[in-house]
Design a protein around this motif. Structure first.
Motif, PDB file in Angstrom:
ATOM      1  N   LEU A  72       3.419  38.771  18.854  1.00  0.00           N
ATOM      2  CA  LEU A  72       1.980  38.903  18.746  1.00  0.00           C
ATOM      3  C   LEU A  72       1.561  40.312  19.161  1.00  0.00           C
ATOM      4  CD1 LEU A  72      -0.754  37.676  18.149  1.00  0.00           C
ATOM      5  CD2 LEU A  72      -0.832  36.838  20.495  1.00  0.00           C
ATOM      6  N   HIS A  73       2.053  40.773  20.314  1.00  0.00           N
ATOM      7  CA  HIS A  73       1.796  42.133  20.776  1.00  0.00           C
ATOM      8  C   HIS A  73       3.132  42.801  21.056  1.00  0.00           C
ATOM      9  CE1 HIS A  73      -2.180  40.359  21.652  1.00  0.00           C
ATOM     10  NE2 HIS A  73      -2.578  41.551  21.257  1.00  0.00           N
ATOM     11  N   GLY A  74       3.564  43.611  20.129  1.00  0.00           N
ATOM     12  CA  GLY A  74       4.838  44.310  20.274  1.00  0.00           C
ATOM     13  C   GLY A  74       4.663  45.770  19.946  1.00  0.00           C
ATOM     14  N   TYR A  75       5.790  46.472  19.917  1.00  0.00           N
ATOM     15  CA  TYR A  75       5.739  47.903  19.647  1.00  0.00           C
ATOM     16  C   TYR A  75       5.441  48.180  18.174  1.00  0.00           C
ATOM     17  CZ  TYR A  75       7.601  48.941  24.267  1.00  0.00           C
ATOM     18  OH  TYR A  75       7.779  49.063  25.614  1.00  0.00           O
ATOM     19  N   ASP A  76       4.661  49.219  17.957  1.00  0.00           N
ATOM     20  CA  ASP A  76       4.263  49.645  16.616  1.00  0.00           C
ATOM     21  C   ASP A  76       5.494  49.770  15.717  1.00  0.00           C
ATOM     22  OD1 ASP A  76       3.856  51.999  14.608  1.00  0.00           O
ATOM     23  OD2 ASP A  76       1.829  51.322  15.116  1.00  0.00           O
ATOM     24  N   GLY A 109       1.607  42.060  15.989  1.00  0.00           N
ATOM     25  CA  GLY A 109       2.656  41.947  14.989  1.00  0.00           C
ATOM     26  C   GLY A 109       3.756  42.977  15.114  1.00  0.00           C
ATOM     27  N   GLY A 110       3.810  43.647  16.242  1.00  0.00           N
ATOM     28  CA  GLY A 110       4.834  44.674  16.434  1.00  0.00           C
ATOM     29  C   GLY A 110       6.191  44.097  16.774  1.00  0.00           C
ATOM     30  N   TYR A 111       7.163  45.002  16.914  1.00  0.00           N
ATOM     31  CA  TYR A 111       8.522  44.597  17.259  1.00  0.00           C
ATOM     32  C   TYR A 111       8.601  44.122  18.703  1.00  0.00           C
ATOM     33  CZ  TYR A 111      10.455  46.671  13.002  1.00  0.00           C
ATOM     34  OH  TYR A 111      10.765  46.969  11.703  1.00  0.00           O
ATOM     35  N   ASP A 112       9.450  43.147  18.940  1.00  0.00           N
ATOM     36  CA  ASP A 112       9.688  42.604  20.268  1.00  0.00           C
ATOM     37  C   ASP A 112      10.091  43.729  21.221  1.00  0.00           C
ATOM     38  OD1 ASP A 112      11.869  41.512  22.295  1.00  0.00           O
ATOM     39  OD2 ASP A 112      10.500  39.860  21.815  1.00  0.00           O
ATOM     40  N   SER A 128      17.246  62.333  27.006  1.00  0.00           N
ATOM     41  CA  SER A 128      15.960  62.449  27.718  1.00  0.00           C
ATOM     42  C   SER A 128      14.783  62.043  26.825  1.00  0.00           C
ATOM     43  CB  SER A 128      15.755  63.865  28.251  1.00  0.00           C
ATOM     44  OG  SER A 128      15.771  64.803  27.191  1.00  0.00           O
ATOM     45  N   ASP A 129      14.907  62.246  25.516  1.00  0.00           N
ATOM     46  CA  ASP A 129      13.848  61.815  24.599  1.00  0.00           C
ATOM     47  C   ASP A 129      13.662  60.301  24.672  1.00  0.00           C
ATOM     48  OD1 ASP A 129      13.485  64.408  23.613  1.00  0.00           O
ATOM     49  OD2 ASP A 129      14.909  64.089  21.971  1.00  0.00           O
ATOM     50  N   LEU A 130      14.764  59.583  24.786  1.00  0.00           N
ATOM     51  CA  LEU A 130      14.697  58.123  24.784  1.00  0.00           C
ATOM     52  C   LEU A 130      14.305  57.567  26.145  1.00  0.00           C
ATOM     53  CD1 LEU A 130      17.777  57.282  22.569  1.00  0.00           C
ATOM     54  CD2 LEU A 130      15.382  57.522  21.909  1.00  0.00           C
ATOM     55  N   GLN A 131      14.594  58.290  27.191  1.00  0.00           N
ATOM     56  CA  GLN A 131      14.269  57.809  28.530  1.00  0.00           C
ATOM     57  C   GLN A 131      12.773  57.905  28.814  1.00  0.00           C
ATOM     58  OE1 GLN A 131      17.023  60.338  30.640  1.00  0.00           O
ATOM     59  NE2 GLN A 131      18.412  58.620  30.988  1.00  0.00           N
ATOM     60  N   TYR A 132      12.086  58.798  28.156  1.00  0.00           N
ATOM     61  CA  TYR A 132      10.665  59.008  28.440  1.00  0.00           C
ATOM     62  C   TYR A 132       9.773  58.759  27.233  1.00  0.00           C
ATOM     63  CZ  TYR A 132      12.735  61.053  32.530  1.00  0.00           C
ATOM     64  OH  TYR A 132      13.476  61.232  33.673  1.00  0.00           O
ATOM     65  N   PHE A 133      10.319  58.128  26.207  1.00  0.00           N
ATOM     66  CA  PHE A 133       9.564  57.882  24.989  1.00  0.00           C
ATOM     67  C   PHE A 133       8.803  56.570  25.113  1.00  0.00           C
ATOM     68  CE2 PHE A 133       8.851  56.925  20.518  1.00  0.00           C
ATOM     69  CZ  PHE A 133       8.541  58.170  20.023  1.00  0.00           C
ATOM     70  N   TYR A 134       7.647  56.497  24.491  1.00  0.00           N
ATOM     71  CA  TYR A 134       6.909  55.232  24.496  1.00  0.00           C
ATOM     72  C   TYR A 134       6.352  54.968  23.101  1.00  0.00           C
ATOM     73  CZ  TYR A 134       2.508  57.792  24.455  1.00  0.00           C
ATOM     74  OH  TYR A 134       1.469  58.603  24.091  1.00  0.00           O
ATOM     75  N   PHE A 135       6.113  53.705  22.838  1.00  0.00           N
ATOM     76  CA  PHE A 135       5.535  53.277  21.567  1.00  0.00           C
ATOM     77  C   PHE A 135       4.199  52.608  21.851  1.00  0.00           C
ATOM     78  CE2 PHE A 135      10.173  52.840  21.065  1.00  0.00           C
ATOM     79  CZ  PHE A 135      10.376  53.693  19.997  1.00  0.00           C
ATOM     80  N   ASP A 136       3.297  52.717  20.911  1.00  0.00           N
ATOM     81  CA  ASP A 136       2.030  52.000  21.015  1.00  0.00           C
ATOM     82  C   ASP A 136       2.286  50.513  20.823  1.00  0.00           C
ATOM     83  OD1 ASP A 136       0.559  54.392  21.325  1.00  0.00           O
ATOM     84  OD2 ASP A 136       0.387  54.624  19.149  1.00  0.00           O
TER      85      ASP A 136
END
Length: 71
Positions: A3-7, A46-49, A34-42
């Motif tokens: 219902l509420h997941g990552y974009d 209907g986003g990904y789990d 380091s890109d993956l350690q500090y990355f975030y998604f909106d």
């Protein structure tokens, strides 16, 4: 999806970028650990789990570390 997941589009772009990096096809957009350690998604309806995305990113970090050690 949740219902509420990552974009979904943001996640897919990062997954594609990780794939290009791990196969040696990335040029200027190679992913660093380091890109993956500090990355975030909106978060979107209907986003990904989120837990599955976190697991994938964790696995990607390990793959990037192994790749760096092999180089």
């Amino acid at each position: 999806t949740r219902l509420h997941g990552y974009d979904r589009d943001q996640v897919q772009r990062m997954v594609d970028r990780i794939g290009r990096t791990l196969t040696g096809q990335a040029r200027r957009d190679a992913v660093l650990v380091s890109d993956l350690q500090y990355f975030y998604f909106d978060v979107r309806v209907g986003g990904y789990d989120r837990e599955q995305v976190h697991q994938y990113l964790s696995d990607a970090v390990e793959a990037l570390r192994r790749r760096a050690l092999a180089a």
